[in-house]
Scaffold this motif. Structure first.
Motif, mmCIF file in Angstrom:
data_model
loop_
_atom_site.group_PDB
_atom_site.id
_atom_site.type_symbol
_atom_site.label_atom_id
_atom_site.label_comp_id
_atom_site.label_asym_id
_atom_site.label_seq_id
_atom_site.Cartn_x
_atom_site.Cartn_y
_atom_site.Cartn_z
ATOM 1 N N ILE A 63 -1.652 -1.943 -12.768
ATOM 2 C CA ILE A 63 -1.760 -0.600 -13.350
ATOM 3 C C ILE A 63 -2.946 0.143 -12.740
ATOM 4 C CG2 ILE A 63 -2.221 0.615 -15.540
ATOM 5 C CD1 ILE A 63 0.393 -0.622 -16.023
ATOM 6 N N ARG A 64 -4.043 -0.564 -12.499
ATOM 7 C CA ARG A 64 -5.220 0.087 -11.897
ATOM 8 C C ARG A 64 -4.856 0.714 -10.552
ATOM 9 N NH1 ARG A 64 -10.091 -2.934 -14.002
ATOM 10 N NH2 ARG A 64 -10.700 -1.487 -15.643
ATOM 11 N N LYS A 65 -4.045 -0.027 -9.769
ATOM 12 C CA LYS A 65 -3.643 0.514 -8.454
ATOM 13 C C LYS A 65 -2.900 1.836 -8.630
ATOM 14 C CE LYS A 65 -3.408 -3.535 -5.553
ATOM 15 N NZ LYS A 65 -2.613 -4.737 -5.468
ATOM 16 N N LEU A 66 -2.009 1.872 -9.608
ATOM 17 C CA LEU A 66 -1.267 3.116 -9.864
ATOM 18 C C LEU A 66 -2.228 4.228 -10.290
ATOM 19 C CD1 LEU A 66 1.847 1.908 -11.943
ATOM 20 C CD2 LEU A 66 1.761 2.462 -9.509
ATOM 21 N N GLU A 67 -3.175 3.876 -11.165
ATOM 22 C CA GLU A 67 -4.110 4.893 -11.657
ATOM 23 C C GLU A 67 -4.912 5.506 -10.512
ATOM 24 O OE1 GLU A 67 -5.250 3.748 -16.144
ATOM 25 O OE2 GLU A 67 -6.333 2.589 -14.654
ATOM 26 N N HIS A 68 -5.423 4.624 -9.645
ATOM 27 C CA HIS A 68 -6.299 5.110 -8.570
ATOM 28 C C HIS A 68 -5.534 5.967 -7.565
ATOM 29 C CE1 HIS A 68 -9.098 1.455 -9.457
ATOM 30 N NE2 HIS A 68 -9.053 2.331 -10.435
ATOM 31 N N ILE B 85 -7.855 16.522 -19.040
ATOM 32 C CA ILE B 85 -6.756 15.594 -18.740
ATOM 33 C C ILE B 85 -7.255 14.165 -18.966
ATOM 34 C CG2 ILE B 85 -5.252 14.763 -16.876
ATOM 35 C CD1 ILE B 85 -5.285 17.563 -15.697
ATOM 36 N N ASN B 86 -6.358 13.349 -19.492
ATOM 37 C CA ASN B 86 -6.695 11.937 -19.722
ATOM 38 C C ASN B 86 -5.706 11.041 -18.970
ATOM 39 O OD1 ASN B 86 -7.948 9.639 -20.944
ATOM 40 N ND2 ASN B 86 -6.282 9.548 -22.443
ATOM 41 N N ILE B 87 -6.141 9.849 -18.650
ATOM 42 C CA ILE B 87 -5.225 8.858 -18.077
ATOM 43 C C ILE B 87 -5.175 7.657 -19.011
ATOM 44 C CG2 ILE B 87 -7.026 7.815 -16.593
ATOM 45 C CD1 ILE B 87 -4.665 7.470 -14.507
ATOM 46 N N HIS B 88 -3.967 7.146 -19.230
ATOM 47 C CA HIS B 88 -3.787 6.008 -20.145
ATOM 48 C C HIS B 88 -2.996 4.915 -19.415
ATOM 49 C CE1 HIS B 88 -3.550 3.975 -23.974
ATOM 50 N NE2 HIS B 88 -2.273 3.726 -23.713
ATOM 51 N N PRO B 89 -3.385 3.650 -19.599
ATOM 52 C CA PRO B 89 -2.765 2.579 -18.801
ATOM 53 C C PRO B 89 -1.487 1.996 -19.399
ATOM 54 C CG PRO B 89 -4.585 1.678 -20.028
ATOM 55 C CD PRO B 89 -4.521 3.131 -20.397
ATOM 56 N N ALA B 90 -0.623 2.835 -19.931
ATOM 57 C CA ALA B 90 0.680 2.390 -20.446
ATOM 58 C C ALA B 90 1.571 3.626 -20.540
ATOM 59 C CB ALA B 90 0.528 1.731 -21.818
ATOM 60 N N SER C 154 -16.733 5.803 -20.173
ATOM 61 C CA SER C 154 -17.608 4.898 -20.941
ATOM 62 C C SER C 154 -17.655 3.500 -20.357
ATOM 63 C CB SER C 154 -17.096 4.739 -22.379
ATOM 64 O OG SER C 154 -16.821 5.945 -22.996
ATOM 65 N N GLY C 155 -16.781 3.205 -19.383
ATOM 66 C CA GLY C 155 -16.605 1.802 -18.998
ATOM 67 C C GLY C 155 -16.927 1.503 -17.549
ATOM 68 N N THR C 156 -16.112 0.627 -16.977
ATOM 69 C CA THR C 156 -16.347 0.140 -15.616
ATOM 70 C C THR C 156 -16.432 1.277 -14.601
ATOM 71 O OG1 THR C 156 -14.668 -1.420 -16.350
ATOM 72 C CG2 THR C 156 -15.591 -1.797 -14.183
ATOM 73 N N GLY C 157 -15.566 2.252 -14.761
ATOM 74 C CA GLY C 157 -15.643 3.427 -13.895
ATOM 75 C C GLY C 157 -14.867 3.311 -12.593
ATOM 76 N N THR C 158 -13.836 2.455 -12.556
ATOM 77 C CA THR C 158 -13.084 2.360 -11.288
ATOM 78 C C THR C 158 -12.295 3.646 -11.022
ATOM 79 O OG1 THR C 158 -11.135 1.295 -12.261
ATOM 80 C CG2 THR C 158 -12.877 -0.163 -11.471
ATOM 81 N N ASN C 159 -11.807 4.295 -12.073
ATOM 82 C CA ASN C 159 -11.102 5.571 -11.860
ATOM 83 C C ASN C 159 -12.073 6.656 -11.430
ATOM 84 O OD1 ASN C 159 -8.069 5.595 -12.614
ATOM 85 N ND2 ASN C 159 -9.047 4.210 -14.086
ATOM 86 N N PHE C 160 -13.245 6.645 -12.012
ATOM 87 C CA PHE C 160 -14.293 7.599 -11.614
ATOM 88 C C PHE C 160 -14.579 7.442 -10.123
ATOM 89 C CE2 PHE C 160 -19.127 8.307 -11.774
ATOM 90 C CZ PHE C 160 -19.024 9.685 -11.651
ATOM 91 N N LEU D 231 -10.824 12.748 -18.221
ATOM 92 C CA LEU D 231 -11.253 11.581 -18.989
ATOM 93 C C LEU D 231 -10.803 10.334 -18.238
ATOM 94 C CD1 LEU D 231 -10.159 12.711 -22.578
ATOM 95 C CD2 LEU D 231 -12.239 13.297 -21.324
ATOM 96 N N ALA D 232 -11.716 9.394 -18.095
ATOM 97 C CA ALA D 232 -11.388 8.176 -17.343
ATOM 98 C C ALA D 232 -12.007 6.997 -18.077
ATOM 99 C CB ALA D 232 -11.928 8.287 -15.914
ATOM 100 N N GLY D 233 -11.355 6.621 -19.177
ATOM 101 C CA GLY D 233 -11.882 5.517 -19.961
ATOM 102 C C GLY D 233 -13.032 5.965 -20.851
ATOM 103 N N TYR D 234 -12.883 7.151 -21.465
ATOM 104 C CA TYR D 234 -13.904 7.644 -22.394
ATOM 105 C C TYR D 234 -13.498 7.205 -23.796
ATOM 106 C CZ TYR D 234 -17.040 10.854 -24.814
ATOM 107 O OH TYR D 234 -18.013 11.388 -25.615
HETATM 108 C C1 GRF Z 1 -8.193 2.989 -17.455
HETATM 109 O O1 GRF Z 1 -7.235 1.988 -17.581
HETATM 110 C C2 GRF Z 1 -7.715 4.272 -18.057
HETATM 111 O O2 GRF Z 1 -6.328 4.418 -18.011
HETATM 112 C C3 GRF Z 1 -8.154 4.165 -19.489
HETATM 113 O O3 GRF Z 1 -9.386 3.488 -19.425
HETATM 114 C C4 GRF Z 1 -9.427 2.670 -18.283
HETATM 115 C C5 GRF Z 1 -10.689 2.962 -17.549
HETATM 116 O O4 GRF Z 1 -10.876 2.047 -16.512
HETATM 117 N N1 GRF Z 1 -8.207 5.429 -20.154
HETATM 118 P P1 GRF Z 1 -12.049 2.227 -15.472
HETATM 119 O O5 GRF Z 1 -13.336 2.251 -16.259
HETATM 120 O O6 GRF Z 1 -11.796 3.516 -14.752
HETATM 121 O O7 GRF Z 1 -11.946 1.054 -14.579
#
Ligand code: GRF
Length: 206
Positions: free
Chosen positions: A176-181, A107-112, A8-14, A87-90
């Protein structure tokens, strides 16, 4: 395998997932984006990389009953022969029909570090602000199976990072974004290789 990303958001993980496909770090194809927000960054990324996207939002379907609305998600992923969902920020809870058919394939990713700092309202910079205000010395990422609640499915993977004295919510978000990516694509690879095994209440990653 075909992947559908919900964002739903910026989409950096996407974007990180798309790049990991292009660099052959994962074998699957990112075939579809589903979003509730046609103006989000993730849609722009889908357009840029030529990935199909579908906007599903209650305001676009005001007159259909809840069960038919719920079914739109399942129909959209079935049309593209999707094998699993990331799921990536849905920002919405998932459709119950989708959860039933795709149980343990979402699968979902959460930033904590769940189960702390999760649940309704815990998204984006709010999460990092709550972490900083709590005074904890570590934060990190959690990758977990999605279920019908926010941030509560079985935990697959966690990675932590230090919360430094001079961190604020924005610097922590960058860390945290670096870890996620880095780690989200790695876990997708484990999933592709069937190295993620559910054993009772635990998930074992080989
Ligand atoms: C990420 O921090 C993810 O963990 C969370 O939503 C955020 C999405 O960020 N579920 P982005 O849109 O991928 O930048």
């Amino acid at each position: 395998m075909n992947i559908c990303v919900f964002a739903s958001g910026t989409g950096t993980n996407f974007k990180a997932l798309i790049l990991s496909e292009k660099r052959k770090k994962i074998k699957s194809s990112i075939s579809l984006l589903i979003t509730n927000n046609s103006y989000c960054g993730a849609v722009q990324t889908a357009v840029k990389y030529g990935i199909k996207y579908k906007v599903i939002n209650r305001t676009l379907y005001p007159d259909i009953p809840e069960t038919s609305y719920d079914k739109l998600f399942l129909s959209a992923v079935e049309e593209q022969s999707i094998d699993f969902i990331l799921l990536a920020g849905y920002m919405k809870l998932l459709s119950s029909q989708l959860l039933k058919v795709f149980r343990n394939r979402i699968i979902n990713i959460h930033p904590a570090l769940l189960p702390s700092f999760g649940g309704k309202g815990m998204y984006g910079v709010n999460v990092h602000r709550a972490v900083i205000e709590s005074g904890v010395k570590v934060s990190g990422i959690t990758i977990h199976y999605a279920d019908e609640k926010y941030d509560e499915g079985k935990i697959i993977f966690q990675k932590c990072c230090a919360v430094s004295n001079d961190d604020d919510e924005f610097s922590l978000m960058q860390k945290i974004r670096k870890l996620e990516h880095k780690y989200y694509p790695e876990i997708v690879k484990k999933f592709e290789e069937k190295k993620i095994i559910i054993s009772k209440n635990k998930v074992i990653v080989n």
